[in-house]
Design a protein around this motif. Structure first.
Motif, short mmCIF file in Angstrom:
data_model
loop_
_atom_site.label_atom_id
_atom_site.label_comp_id
_atom_site.label_asym_id
_atom_site.label_seq_id
_atom_site.Cartn_x
_atom_site.Cartn_y
_atom_site.Cartn_z
N LEU A 188 0.83 -1.21 0.00
CA LEU A 188 0.00 0.00 0.00
C LEU A 188 0.87 1.26 0.00
O LEU A 188 0.57 2.24 -0.69
N LEU A 189 1.95 1.26 0.80
CA LEU A 189 2.83 2.42 0.84
C LEU A 189 3.50 2.63 -0.52
O LEU A 189 3.57 3.77 -1.02
N ASP A 190 3.99 1.53 -1.13
CA ASP A 190 4.63 1.64 -2.44
C ASP A 190 3.62 2.10 -3.50
O ASP A 190 3.96 2.86 -4.42
N GLN A 191 2.36 1.63 -3.36
CA GLN A 191 1.34 2.02 -4.34
C GLN A 191 1.10 3.52 -4.29
O GLN A 191 0.99 4.18 -5.32
N HIS A 235 -7.52 2.77 5.58
CA HIS A 235 -7.23 1.56 4.80
C HIS A 235 -5.91 0.91 5.23
O HIS A 235 -5.77 -0.31 5.19
N LEU A 236 -4.94 1.72 5.70
CA LEU A 236 -3.70 1.15 6.22
C LEU A 236 -3.94 0.45 7.56
O LEU A 236 -3.40 -0.62 7.82
N PHE A 237 -4.77 1.09 8.41
CA PHE A 237 -5.12 0.49 9.71
C PHE A 237 -5.82 -0.85 9.50
O PHE A 237 -5.52 -1.84 10.18
N SER A 238 -6.75 -0.90 8.55
CA SER A 238 -7.47 -2.14 8.28
C SER A 238 -6.53 -3.21 7.73
O SER A 238 -6.63 -4.39 8.09
N ALA A 239 -5.59 -2.81 6.87
CA ALA A 239 -4.65 -3.79 6.30
C ALA A 239 -3.78 -4.41 7.37
O ALA A 239 -3.37 -5.57 7.26
N VAL A 240 -3.49 -3.67 8.44
CA VAL A 240 -2.63 -4.19 9.51
C VAL A 240 -3.41 -5.01 10.52
O VAL A 240 -3.00 -6.09 10.93
#
Length: 883
Positions: A63-66, A232-237
């Motif tokens: 996600l960060l790279d995207q 969305h980052l919180f959910s991915a983790v």
């Protein structure tokens, strides 16, 4: 009644023993199962959690790279690129100061809201701003991003989809990281609260920034920032699970918990132990006692978050991010708990069955024991003719037969019991006598510390305790033995006694030297009125007993006890006593020798400290005296002041040389110097040191010259240490040579070793080296003031300085030659001096040659002048002279 009591006592014991053995086996089995299975389960779950953390880290990294990739693609969009190029054109031809003043002025007008409204609106109404707004309103980006900013090469805002709070971002960390002085770089901020705007309230966000480069991709012309929601980052983790109580979290290397399904965002701090466990470069797992949610031993998987895009060092707030897992230990080890419960139930049933079998076995086992007990009582009451008959066919039957055999042996042994008791009593009395002798000798040993007094005490006490008429001690390394009897009272031929006793000592000290030796000799008896042996007195057989004096398995000498009548101690009976005495006396002798050596070392230490103090005090006194004069008087003429300053500098240099030489010498003597002993070109070393010392020799009318054969073999040595030896020797030669030539040369012999030889014109000195096979000899010869003959043997000692009435004679530290001697001894060489007072000195030292011989030419085409010939020179070819 006795038999019933026996059964009532033995049956429960057998039952407890059998059941206890079964219970112990069960406990051991359960323990082994628990330990093995727990270890296997821990490793299995740990690998699963490590894999889970790795997968979660990969999701977050993706996600960060995207986002970085999307920001980079936006930066190359023609609309945005052209807008940035147009914005940068207004800086053309202007100085950086003028540009900075204009930006500050615009920023001040923006804050004061004095700019025209159309100027303020153009940031969000331009085609670039409309492009950014359309990008944010796309369905895929609505829940991910809430603001985008584009700036020019000076941090001034170019476009934004919403009304901005400011227009100058040049001092913002995201812009500085993305621009990086024109080099460019990607940037990801820490999780933080984004400032409120008219469109958005405070919310946690992460800011991404990338550089906007020119078409040649060489120069950074601006920067683009995307502010992203963290949802969305919180959910991915936090949405990844393996069980009911486990979850994944995101932590920073400073201990702050960024994402957690329980503590939410940045609402908790991790313990240092947990941070240390998960802050690793590679994914893995660990057992900790400091879990963020649970107490006790917890398994935590972890993995670092490392985006593939190259990031600025200020990314993530200057920290590192780590994904880690957590799970309730009760859920982790639930399979192990269930396994132990079922094994325990099965073991309890087996234990009950084992108890029933134990009762049956105990009852059957106690019956033959009753008969065994009855027979034992009869035999114990004295009925030695009674015989047991227990036909069980097992060990109890064998035991009954042993009882029967024992009864027969008791009958036979009873008769000789009194004789054995008497013999044992004599042995105890004899042992008491030996202990008394040992105690007396030990007490006398503790009364003396000096070796001579100790030996006299030992001889007197041993003669008194063992009844010896002659006592003698001979120590290894001592030429004269010590006798314990008065010469005028010895009834023997003294020369013969010495020969026989010394021979007994020598035999006793030969390997193996751990045995007492007995020697029977015939000595002449009787003395005449003058105290001399009388040949007519006849001969009598006498006994000499030699005892080795041993300490720590090392023979120090031997002691001889003489019995003229053949009586005295019994060698075989008292051998242990004599050996023990030898070890006690040997230990006491070694302690006395160590005591005397310690006194000598203490005296040497005191002398060394006294010399060092004297040598340090002399320059310090001069420095302090002339310093006080310079500080106390302002009317000192410039010539005197300069002279005083020169004296202070010279004494300071002398003090520095003294301390450096003392430190070097101490390191060598303490074995703290790393020696690089290898084949070296001695000619190259000599040329190097002569060139190095030219600067010192030019201060005086002194010429340095080299006298080398056409070729010399390679020598074994340490190049740096040899350079120091040559510098010390050349420094001394220059110091003590008012004018003239100092010659450095090499010679080598190929003769077999012939031992120490006498130098021509004088007796051999203590410092003369032996003539060794294949040695290189280096000499430093001057025509200076020379050294008195009586000083030659002492000039290599520490702090030794030549006593001379000439006060103008140069003074040294007294350590240079001692340092040279220590270095050459470590290299396998020797150093000595030949000198004639008033005519000069010749210092020589040797070095071993590399074998097989490897010759090395000494020619040096860079040198042009030829050195003058020295007396007694045997070499036709010489190396050029060094001016």
């Amino acid at each position: 009644m006795a038999q019933r009591r026996l059964i009532s006592r033995l049956t429960p014991k057998l039952f407890i023993l059998i059941v206890g053995a079964g219970l112990l086996s069960l406990v051991i089995a359960l323990t082994i199962v628990y330990v093995v299975q727990k270890k296997a389960l821990t490793e299995s779950i740990g690998h699963q959690f490590g894999t889970l953390a790795t997968i979660t880290s990969a999701r977050l990294t993706s996600l960060l790279d995207q986002t970085i990739s999307e920001a980079t693609l936006l930066g190359i969009d023609p609309t945005i690129y052209n807008a940035v190029v147009d914005a940068n054109r207004r800086y053309a031809g202007r100085s950086p100061e003028a540009i900075r003043d204009e930006i500050q002025h615009l920023n001040q007008q923006w804050d004061q809201k004095t700019l025209p409204e159309e100027f303020r609106r153009r940031y969000q109404s331009s085609p670039t701003a409309l492009l950014l707004r359309n990008y944010l309103e796309q369905p895929i980006n609505t829940n991910r991003y809430f603001n985008i900013r584009v700036t020019d090469s000076h941090g001034l805002l170019v476009a934004s989809p919403f009304q901005p709070n400011r227009i100058d971002f040049g001092n913002q960390e995201w812009w500085q990281s993305a621009y990086r002085g024109g080099k460019g770089g990607n940037y990801i901020s820490d999780v933080s609260l984004a400032p409120s705007t008219a469109e958005f309230e405070n919310t946690y966000a992460i800011e991404f920034a990338v550089p906007i480069r020119d078409q040649q991709n060489q120069q950074v012309i601006g920067a683009l920032s995307i502010v992203s929601y963290v949802g969305h980052l919180f959910s991915a983790v936090t949405s990844v699970h393996l069980g009911q109580t486990d979850h994944t979290m995101l932590a920073s290397s400073d201990g702050e918990l960024l994402f957690c399904p329980i503590f939410l965002i940045k609402n908790h701090t991790l313990k240092p132990q947990l941070i240390k466990a998960i802050s690793q470069q590679q994914p893995g797992w660990a057992r900790t006692e400091a879990d963020v949610h649970y107490s006790g031993p917890t398994i935590n998987g972890y993995a670092p978050v490392i985006p593939t895009a190259e990031l600025s060092p200020h990314s993530f707030g200057g920290q590192r991010w780590y994904i880690f897992t957590s799970q309730n230990p009760q859920e982790t080890y639930a399979p192990m708990t269930n396994l132990l419960m079922w094994v325990g139930v099965a073991g309890g049933g087996g234990l009950i069955l084992l108890g029933m079998v134990a009762i049956l076995f105990a009852n059957r086992f106690t019956k033959p024991i009753q008969e065994l007990q009855r027979g034992a009582k009869l035999i114990g009451f004295g009925n030695l003719d009674y015989r047991l008959n227990i036909p069980t066919g097992d060990e109890i039957e064998e035991l009954s037969n042993e009882f029967n055999e024992m009864s027969g042996k008791l009958n036979a042994a009873y008769a000789g019991l009194e004789q054995r008791v008497a013999q044992r009593t004599r042995e105890i009395e004899d042992r008491n006598r030996q202990l008394s002798i040992l105690y007396a000798v030990s007490s006398s040993l503790s009364a003396a510390t000096e070796i001579k007094g100790l030996l006299s005490t030992v001889l007197a006490t041993t003669a008194q305790q063992l009844g010896a008429q002659v006592t003698l001690i001979h120590l290894i390394g001592h030429q004269t033995p010590l006798y314990g009897s008065d010469d005028h009272r010895l009834p023997f031929d003294r020369p013969q006694l010495e020969r026989e006793a010394l021979q007994a000592c020598q035999e006793c000290m030969q390997p193996p030297a751990q045995a007492v030796r007995l020697k029977q000799v015939a000595l002449g008896l009787g003395v005449n009125p003058n105290g001399l042996p009388s040949p007519s007195a006849g001969m009598q057989s006498s006994i000499l007993i030699a005892i080795p004096l041993v300490s720590k398995n090392r023979v120090l000498g031997a002691m001889v006890l003489g019995y003229p009548d053949g009586g005295g101690v019994r060698l075989e009976h008292d051998r242990y006593l004599l050996l023990t005495l030898g070890h006690q006396i040997g230990a006491a002798i070694e302690a006395a020798q160590l005591f005397e050596e310690t006194k000598k070392l203490d005296q040497l230490k005191s002398e060394f400290v006294s010399k060092v103090s004297h040598e340090l005090r002399t320059p310090l006194t001069s420095i302090k005296g002339f310093g006080e004069i310079l500080g106390s008087y302002d009317d000192i003429d410039p010539v005197s002041r300069q002279e005083f300053i020169q004296i202070i500098n010279e004494e300071s240099d002398r003090l520095t040389r003294l301390i450096n030489d003392l430190l070097d010498l101490s390191k060598i003597e303490a074995g703290k110097v790393e020696w690089m002993i290898q084949p070296i070109d001695l000619g190259q070393v000599l040329r190097y040191t002569v060139k190095q010392m030219q600067a010192i020799s030019m201060k005086k009318p002194v010429v340095l010259a080299l006298d080398l054969p056409p070729s010399i073999p390679l020598a074994l040595g340490d190049r740096d240490q040899l350079v120091q030896v040559m510098e010390n020797l050349l420094s001394n030669a220059i110091k003590f040579t008012p004018e003239g030539t100092i010659t450095v040369g090499v010679s080598w012999n190929r003769e077999e070793p012939t031992g120490r030889q006498t130098r021509p014109g004088r007796e051999p000195a203590q410092s003369d080296p032996p003539q060794t096979h294949h040695l290189l000899t280096v000499f430093v010869q001057d025509n200076g003031i020379g050294i008195p003959p009586h000083e030659l043997a002492a000039i290599f000692e520490k702090f030794h300085q030549i006593t001379d009435s000439d006060k103008n004679r140069p003074k040294g530290t007294g350590l240079g030659l001692a340092l040279c001697r220590e270095i050459l001894h470590r290299l396998g060489g020797e150093i000595w001096c030949e000198s004639t007072l008033g005519l000069g000195s010749r210092f020589l030292f040797t070095l071993p040659v590399v074998t097989p011989l490897i010759m090395r030419s000494t020619a040096d085409p860079s040198l042009t002048r030829t050195a003058p010939a020295t007396p007694g020179d045997t070499h036709q070819a010489r190396t050029p002279h060094i001016p």
